[in-house]
Scaffold this motif. Structure first.
Motif, mmCIF file in Angstrom:
data_model
loop_
_atom_site.group_PDB
_atom_site.id
_atom_site.type_symbol
_atom_site.label_atom_id
_atom_site.label_comp_id
_atom_site.label_asym_id
_atom_site.label_seq_id
_atom_site.Cartn_x
_atom_site.Cartn_y
_atom_site.Cartn_z
ATOM 1 N N VAL B 126 0.763 -1.302 -0.071
ATOM 2 C CA VAL B 126 -0.040 0.044 0.144
ATOM 3 C C VAL B 126 0.998 1.394 -0.044
ATOM 4 O O VAL B 126 0.520 2.331 -0.469
ATOM 5 C CB VAL B 126 -1.171 0.026 1.282
ATOM 6 C CG1 VAL B 126 -0.390 0.460 2.492
ATOM 7 C CG2 VAL B 126 -2.220 0.956 0.781
ATOM 8 N N ARG B 127 1.850 1.295 0.773
ATOM 9 C CA ARG B 127 2.958 2.362 0.840
ATOM 10 C C ARG B 127 3.302 2.731 -0.875
ATOM 11 O O ARG B 127 3.466 3.766 -1.012
ATOM 12 C CB ARG B 127 4.142 2.160 1.655
ATOM 13 C CG ARG B 127 3.331 2.313 3.197
ATOM 14 C CD ARG B 127 4.712 2.586 4.098
ATOM 15 N NE ARG B 127 4.185 2.760 5.511
ATOM 16 C CZ ARG B 127 4.725 2.218 6.320
ATOM 17 N NH1 ARG B 127 5.700 1.234 6.199
ATOM 18 N NH2 ARG B 127 4.125 2.371 7.722
ATOM 19 N N ALA B 128 3.760 1.661 -1.265
ATOM 20 C CA ALA B 128 4.509 1.832 -2.664
ATOM 21 C C ALA B 128 3.464 2.518 -3.520
ATOM 22 O O ALA B 128 3.822 3.361 -4.256
ATOM 23 C CB ALA B 128 4.924 0.382 -3.145
ATOM 24 N N LYS B 129 2.138 2.079 -3.570
ATOM 25 C CA LYS B 129 1.140 2.226 -4.572
ATOM 26 C C LYS B 129 0.688 3.783 -4.109
ATOM 27 O O LYS B 129 0.294 4.517 -4.922
ATOM 28 C CB LYS B 129 0.109 1.390 -4.439
ATOM 29 C CG LYS B 129 0.546 -0.019 -5.444
ATOM 30 C CD LYS B 129 -0.408 -1.157 -5.482
ATOM 31 C CE LYS B 129 0.356 -2.046 -6.569
ATOM 32 N NZ LYS B 129 -0.262 -3.505 -6.265
ATOM 33 N N ALA B 130 0.530 3.879 -2.816
ATOM 34 C CA ALA B 130 0.329 5.542 -2.513
ATOM 35 C C ALA B 130 1.087 6.525 -2.810
ATOM 36 O O ALA B 130 0.794 7.513 -3.109
ATOM 37 C CB ALA B 130 -0.089 5.373 -0.812
ATOM 38 N N ALA B 131 2.303 5.983 -2.727
ATOM 39 C CA ALA B 131 3.329 6.944 -3.083
ATOM 40 C C ALA B 131 3.297 7.480 -4.663
ATOM 41 O O ALA B 131 3.283 8.605 -4.914
ATOM 42 C CB ALA B 131 4.882 6.350 -2.890
ATOM 43 N N ASP B 132 3.158 6.479 -5.521
ATOM 44 C CA ASP B 132 2.811 6.694 -6.741
ATOM 45 C C ASP B 132 1.844 7.717 -7.181
ATOM 46 O O ASP B 132 1.604 8.475 -8.076
ATOM 47 C CB ASP B 132 2.434 5.382 -7.632
ATOM 48 C CG ASP B 132 3.605 4.259 -7.698
ATOM 49 O OD1 ASP B 132 4.882 4.814 -7.585
ATOM 50 O OD2 ASP B 132 3.416 3.199 -7.949
#
Lengths: 446, 251
Positions: B126-132
């Motif tokens: 979720v962190r990776a996708k949220a950052a995008d």
């Protein structure tokens, strides 16, 4: 012949006596073992005189119109089997607290921690009573007496008369651990009556937790005096067996710049009534009283009554009443909440909200908000709503793949969130939320 | 992938027909856009496909990879790979965005017989996708959509889409209420999800979104039916001339 006549006369007298309210009270009192009292003796005697004067409530009493006082008026409680029904551990049991265990309203030393806590003096009512001088002497029965006006609260007076035990806490500092009162049941006939007195000296702070249930019938009173600048966080969790009958009163006096934050979680029970009577007597004080209630009538009747009376008698004070009830299967919820602003209590900020989430069409919520204001520069408001699950939100959750029952749990927790927000400590709030979620999950489909 | 055949839908509570024989097919890997004037039934189509209450299907079929969508509960459709990005995402006070998202991801995985994600795995993803999507950690902690701006709500929808990895994404006027920058973020998020085995049905009023999300096919919807189908140039024609000419042409 003569013998028979006498017997008949006695029977007749008993029958006619039973019809008189004063004798219902006599029977009620006769069934109790009344402590002699030491430093409380005068207060108990005074309470007896007051109760005799006011009598037991009837359905015509304004504040008993929505809750039948019969189970509380009865001389004896209905026996209720002590089962291992509540299998889960008491809430907050994994927190570092000073644990005080009461079994059917009587202190259990073996199950409790030592009564030592830095920043507080802790004693038991039953033990301290023998002394004639005690700091609690000025408070025991005093706040209760004050809270009898203008609305009489007979069972609180009864409690002052008959309480056998309770905890006396005088806070002189800022204890590092909460005090946790844990109630347990042992006797299926127990009529549990306890009375706590809490005094916070100026500038001190205490978190007081009270969990569990006791007695086939219970009657608990807390009198709390919160001196200037002190803070009391009171958090109660009452998960009763389905047939339990219980009532409680909290009487609090809040002095200048002091704070009271009270939150009660109630689940189950057949007839429950919780009264909060708060007097704000010092300027710039804050008093919040909140409750979250889950009621399910699927096993037996569920009736839950919150009755609150907040008096503003000082300037620039803030009060909040936040009451949320989730009701299903014919459960009934009652809320009677009042804000009284006395003359001169200018800049009062009073707010009251009571809301019910009805999970079916058989359940019912009765709300009676009251404002009585004698100062002209105040902000006071109240609101009350009764509604069903928000279909839009339910669809949103399900469209993400969350099954229907799970989505309902989310929406129930969402509904209760405003009440839980009144718990300042995030750790405690999370524990309550997790427990609520576990209870709701446990009940799904049952 | 998605096959809709002769779909007729009326409101459950009143005798009002909204979809009147709509047929549409979206093959795997394609992006189809639906444009149409107000009241043509675009939102109803998205709701009926995702299983909202309040509609009666009186005739016709809708299937996802051969499975009858209309027989399924909304959560079953989601687990089967259908996702609707809402025009008005719902606020749910008291339920944390992360809790909500993790519950949804794991409920779908469970329904499909897959292992649930551990807290650690979920958090990492979720962190990776949220950052995008430029969604900060604070937004993830807040209750679902509460206090989110219009743009944040839409980005949150795309984040859910990215986490749930649906095969068929329906976007209901995702561009409404978005400024240019937010629209670009949302479009980038969608474009990053394009793949040969994922399809999109993009419902919009305006051509602008389609500049960012290039459609393979554009459908014009009016009065409960698809009245014209064409390539991306059809969207440009609508932008230039409005619906008037197109509609009078087919009538």
């Amino acid at each position: 012949m003569v013998d028979t006549a006498v017997k008949t006369e006695q029977v007749t007298r008993q029958v006619s006596d039973a019809a008189k309210p004063t004798d219902a009270l006599s029977a009620r009192l006769a069934a109790l073992s009344l402590p002699d009292g030491g430093f409380t003796a005068a207060a108990r005697k005074d309470a007896l005189a007051r109760l005799t004067q006011m009598g037991l409530p009837g359905p015509r009493d304004e504040y008993w119109r929505y809750t039948d006082p019969k189970p509380f008026n009865a001389a004896q409680p209905q026996p209720m089997a002590v089962d291992a029904g509540a299998t889960d551990s008491p809430l907050f049991s994994d927190l570092d607290t000073l644990k005080l265990v009461f079994v059917d309203g009587v202190f259990d030393a073996a199950a409790s921690d030592d009564l030592t806590l830095e920043g507080a003096q802790i004693e038991l009512l039953s033990a301290a009573e023998a002394t004639s001088r005690h700091w609690a002497k000025d408070l025991y029965g005093t706040l209760e007496t004050s809270g009898q006006k203008p609305v009489k609260r007979p069972f609180a007076a009864l409690n002052t008369i008959a309480a056998r035990d309770g905890v006396l806490i005088r806070v002189t500092g800022n204890p590092s651990r909460p005090v946790h009162i844990i109630h347990r049941r042992a006797d299926e006939n127990a009529d549990a009556i306890w009375h706590h007195v809490v005094k916070l000296e100026a500038g001190t702070e205490l978190t007081l937790l009270e969990t569990g249930m006791s007695g086939a019938r219970s009657n608990g009173v807390i009198e709390a005096d919160i001196a200037d600048g002190a803070k009391l966080h009171y958090i109660a969790s009452k998960r009763a067996a389905h047939q339990t009958v219980g009532l409680s009163h909290i009487f609090a006096r809040v002095h200048a710049e002091a704070q009271l934050k009270s939150f009660t979680l109630s689940v189950n029970g057949s007839v429950m009534r919780h009264e909060g009577v708060i007097e704000i007597v010092g300027d710039d004080a804050v008093a919040h009283i909140a409750a979250a209630v889950l009621g399910d009538g699927h096993i037996g009747p569920f009736h839950h009554d919150d009755t609150v009376f907040i008096t503003h008698a000082a300037e620039r004070c803030e009060s909040r009443q936040v009451f949320k009830k989730v009701l299903k299967n014919g459960a009934q919820g009652v809320f009677q909440g009042k804000i009284l602003v006395k003359p001169g209590a200018q800049k009062t900020d009073g707010y009251q909200i009571s809301q019910a989430l009805l999970l079916d069409e058989n359940s019912q919520f009765l709300a009676k908000p009251e404002l009585e204001i004698y100062a002209d520069d105040v902000i006071c408001s109240h609101g009350s709503t009764t509604g069903a699950i928000d279909e839009e939100a339910l669809f949103y959750l399900r469209s993400r793949g969350i099954p229907h029952d799970r989505a309902i749990i989310f929406l129930v927790l969402s509904f209760l969130a405003d009440a839980l927000a009144e718990v300042d400590s995030e750790e405690l709030r999370m524990q309550i939320n997790d427990r609520l979620e576990a209870w709701l999950t446990d009940r799904t489909g049952k | 992938m998605l096959k809709i055949n002769n779909l007729h839908v009326k409101l459950e509570d009143e005798d009002k027909q909204i979809l009147k024989g709509l047929s549409l097919e979206v093959p795997a890997g394609q992006v189809h856009a639906i444009m149409g004037p107000n009241g043509s039934g675009k939102s109803t189509l998205s709701y009926v496909l995702s299983g909202k209450d309040g509609y009666d299907v009186t005739e016709g079929t809708a299937s996802l990879d051969g499975e009858d969508l209309l027989e399924m509960e909304p959560e079953e459709r989601a687990a089967a790979g259908l996702f609707l990005a809402f025009q008005y995402p719902v606020e749910i006070p008291g339920v944390g965005n992360m809790t909500f998202l993790r519950t949804a991801v794991n409920a779908q995985r469970k329904a499909r017989g897959e292992d649930e994600l551990s807290a650690g795995e979920f958090l990492k993803a979720v962190r990776a996708k949220a950052a995008d999507l430029k969604i900060d950690a604070e937004m993830l902690k807040r209750p679902v959509n509460v206090g989110f701006s219009g743009g944040e709500k839409k980005r949150n929808e795309i984040l859910q889409m990215a986490m749930l990895e649906p095969r068929m994404c329906i976007m209901d006027e995702t561009d409404s209420g978005l400024d240019v920058d937010a629209m670009r973020l949302v479009a980038d998020g969608v474009n990053a999800l394009r793949s040969p085995d994922r399809s999109f049905l993009v419902i919009t009023h305006y051509q602008r979104l389609l500049d960012h999300i290039q459609p393979d096919v554009v459908h014009i919807m009016a009065d409960g039916r698809i009245v014209k189908t064409g390539g991306p140039e059809l969207a440009l024609e609508v932008e230039k001339n409005g619906y008037g000419d197109l509609l009078s042409e087919v009538r």
